[in-house]
Design a protein around this motif. Sequence first.
Motif, short mmCIF file in Angstrom:
data_model
loop_
_atom_site.label_atom_id
_atom_site.label_comp_id
_atom_site.label_asym_id
_atom_site.label_seq_id
_atom_site.Cartn_x
_atom_site.Cartn_y
_atom_site.Cartn_z
N ARG A 139 0.81 -1.22 0.00
CA ARG A 139 0.00 0.00 0.00
C ARG A 139 0.84 1.27 0.00
NH1 ARG A 139 -3.14 -2.45 4.79
NH2 ARG A 139 -4.52 -3.93 3.76
N ASP A 140 2.13 1.15 -0.17
CA ASP A 140 2.95 2.36 -0.13
C ASP A 140 3.66 2.58 -1.46
OD1 ASP A 140 5.47 0.92 -0.10
OD2 ASP A 140 5.04 0.43 1.99
N ASN A 141 4.40 3.67 -1.52
CA ASN A 141 4.99 4.10 -2.78
C ASN A 141 6.13 3.23 -3.27
OD1 ASN A 141 3.20 6.22 -2.95
ND2 ASN A 141 4.56 7.65 -1.91
N THR A 142 6.66 2.37 -2.40
CA THR A 142 7.74 1.47 -2.82
C THR A 142 7.35 0.70 -4.07
OG1 THR A 142 8.39 1.21 -0.51
CG2 THR A 142 9.25 -0.41 -2.06
N PHE A 143 6.11 0.22 -4.09
CA PHE A 143 5.62 -0.52 -5.24
C PHE A 143 4.80 0.37 -6.18
CE2 PHE A 143 6.03 -3.79 -1.87
CZ PHE A 143 7.01 -4.56 -2.48
N ASN A 144 3.96 1.22 -5.61
CA ASN A 144 3.05 2.02 -6.44
C ASN A 144 3.77 2.84 -7.49
OD1 ASN A 144 0.63 1.23 -5.23
ND2 ASN A 144 0.85 2.71 -3.57
N ASN A 145 4.90 3.44 -7.13
CA ASN A 145 5.59 4.35 -8.05
C ASN A 145 6.60 3.66 -8.97
OD1 ASN A 145 4.18 6.42 -6.87
ND2 ASN A 145 5.87 7.15 -5.61
N ASN A 146 6.77 2.34 -8.79
CA ASN A 146 7.81 1.65 -9.55
C ASN A 146 7.35 0.37 -10.22
OD1 ASN A 146 10.20 3.38 -8.65
ND2 ASN A 146 9.44 2.69 -6.67
N MET A 147 6.04 0.21 -10.38
CA MET A 147 5.53 -1.07 -10.84
C MET A 147 5.98 -1.43 -12.25
SD MET A 147 4.11 -3.84 -10.10
CE MET A 147 3.94 -3.33 -8.39
N THR A 148 6.05 -0.45 -13.14
CA THR A 148 6.48 -0.75 -14.52
C THR A 148 7.89 -1.32 -14.52
OG1 THR A 148 5.09 1.00 -15.42
CG2 THR A 148 6.90 0.22 -16.80
N PHE A 149 8.79 -0.68 -13.78
CA PHE A 149 10.17 -1.16 -13.70
C PHE A 149 10.22 -2.55 -13.06
CE2 PHE A 149 14.15 -1.92 -11.54
CZ PHE A 149 15.11 -1.53 -12.45
N LEU A 150 9.49 -2.74 -11.97
CA LEU A 150 9.53 -4.01 -11.25
C LEU A 150 8.98 -5.15 -12.10
CD1 LEU A 150 8.42 -2.81 -7.70
CD2 LEU A 150 10.72 -3.48 -8.42
N LYS A 151 7.95 -4.87 -12.89
CA LYS A 151 7.41 -5.91 -13.77
C LYS A 151 8.46 -6.37 -14.78
CE LYS A 151 2.44 -4.96 -13.60
NZ LYS A 151 1.25 -4.51 -14.35
N LYS A 152 9.16 -5.39 -15.39
CA LYS A 152 10.20 -5.73 -16.35
C LYS A 152 11.35 -6.47 -15.67
CE LYS A 152 9.37 -1.83 -19.48
NZ LYS A 152 9.93 -0.56 -20.03
N ASP A 153 11.73 -6.01 -14.49
CA ASP A 153 12.84 -6.60 -13.76
C ASP A 153 12.53 -8.04 -13.36
OD1 ASP A 153 15.45 -6.29 -12.61
OD2 ASP A 153 14.53 -6.14 -10.62
N PHE A 154 11.31 -8.26 -12.88
CA PHE A 154 10.90 -9.60 -12.47
C PHE A 154 10.88 -10.56 -13.66
CE2 PHE A 154 7.73 -12.88 -11.44
CZ PHE A 154 8.24 -13.36 -10.24
N HIS A 155 10.30 -10.11 -14.75
CA HIS A 155 10.22 -10.97 -15.94
C HIS A 155 11.61 -11.27 -16.50
CE1 HIS A 155 8.49 -12.89 -19.41
NE2 HIS A 155 9.15 -12.09 -20.23
N LYS A 156 12.48 -10.27 -16.51
CA LYS A 156 13.84 -10.46 -17.03
C LYS A 156 14.59 -11.51 -16.23
CE LYS A 156 18.24 -7.99 -17.54
NZ LYS A 156 18.94 -6.69 -17.33
N ASN A 157 14.41 -11.52 -14.92
CA ASN A 157 15.18 -12.41 -14.04
C ASN A 157 14.53 -13.77 -13.81
OD1 ASN A 157 17.66 -10.94 -12.68
ND2 ASN A 157 16.04 -9.41 -12.84
N THR A 158 13.22 -13.88 -14.03
CA THR A 158 12.53 -15.14 -13.72
C THR A 158 11.83 -15.76 -14.93
OG1 THR A 158 10.39 -14.13 -13.15
CG2 THR A 158 12.06 -14.22 -11.41
N GLY A 159 11.55 -14.95 -15.94
CA GLY A 159 10.77 -15.45 -17.07
C GLY A 159 9.29 -15.47 -16.80
N HIS A 160 8.90 -15.00 -15.62
CA HIS A 160 7.49 -14.99 -15.22
C HIS A 160 7.01 -13.55 -15.02
CE1 HIS A 160 7.13 -19.37 -14.80
NE2 HIS A 160 8.39 -19.32 -14.43
N PHE A 161 5.77 -13.41 -14.53
CA PHE A 161 5.13 -12.10 -14.53
C PHE A 161 4.63 -11.69 -13.14
CE2 PHE A 161 4.71 -13.87 -18.76
CZ PHE A 161 5.09 -12.80 -19.57
N ILE A 162 4.64 -10.38 -12.91
CA ILE A 162 3.90 -9.81 -11.79
C ILE A 162 2.48 -9.58 -12.30
CG2 ILE A 162 3.63 -7.84 -10.23
CD1 ILE A 162 6.63 -7.40 -10.37
N ILE A 163 1.55 -10.31 -11.76
CA ILE A 163 0.17 -10.25 -12.23
C ILE A 163 -0.50 -8.94 -11.84
CG2 ILE A 163 -2.11 -11.37 -12.11
CD1 ILE A 163 0.10 -12.88 -13.67
#
Length: 247
Positions: free
Chosen positions: A179-203
């Motif tokens: 519920r805080d800005n750690t994720f809210n403000n960075n979701m696009t980057f985190l989605k790309k980062d997660f997929h790049k490193n795992t091959g999977h997705f942040i739903i």
Amino acid sequence: MKILIDTNIFFDFYRSNNQTLNIFNELINHSDKIIITDQIIQEFDRSRESVIKKVKDNFQKESKLESFSSSYLQNLAEFNELIDIQKAYKLKLKEVNAKIEEILNDSTKDPIATFFKEFVNESMANNRVLFTTDEILRKANERKLKGNPPVSDKYSIGDEINWEIVISNIKEDIIIVGRDNTFNNNMTFLKKDFHKNTGHFIIGLTESITKALQKAGIETSPELIEEENKFIEEIKHFNEFWKHVTL
């Protein structure tokens, strides 16, 4: 699918009631779906005291009762009854403060800490706790130096450690509860980062544990969903519970 719950979500339960704590039972029952790291466990243990102290400070401010007196009103029986009520109120106030102090000093008297410990124990018993390694620390420090999210405050790398643990160990889609800005403000980057490193997705990102459980294919009762929705609406009025706590 796995569920990553930000540590701050657990601290929101310190404004909950017994019904809302039923959500912890769901987490225990479905601990195989929940990502739990040694960093999250340490963050909870380390910051529990400061969170309870904030609750205590707010309680003292909100429950403050000013003294009043009047020579004339002392002649009224109703006024004297009010004075007696005031004395009883102050006495009960001391009892509540004493109970909070007891909870601070003994985590076994803390229902939220007890639920969290049971959840952790269930995860430990089934080898589901993910641990920090030297390699994780190296990568977390590198992430910090680059300024790549998620980013902790300038004195720590807790969020970075948690994220490196996740992308190093989780090989399936995840949903994040935060519920805080750690994720809210960075979701696009985190989605790309997660997929790049795992091959999977942040739903997705949600503020609701019950919604995350449903996304993961776990059926929850309408009563529990309604209770959490009410709880979330209530804590929105308390800004400090929606800011990123330094852990």
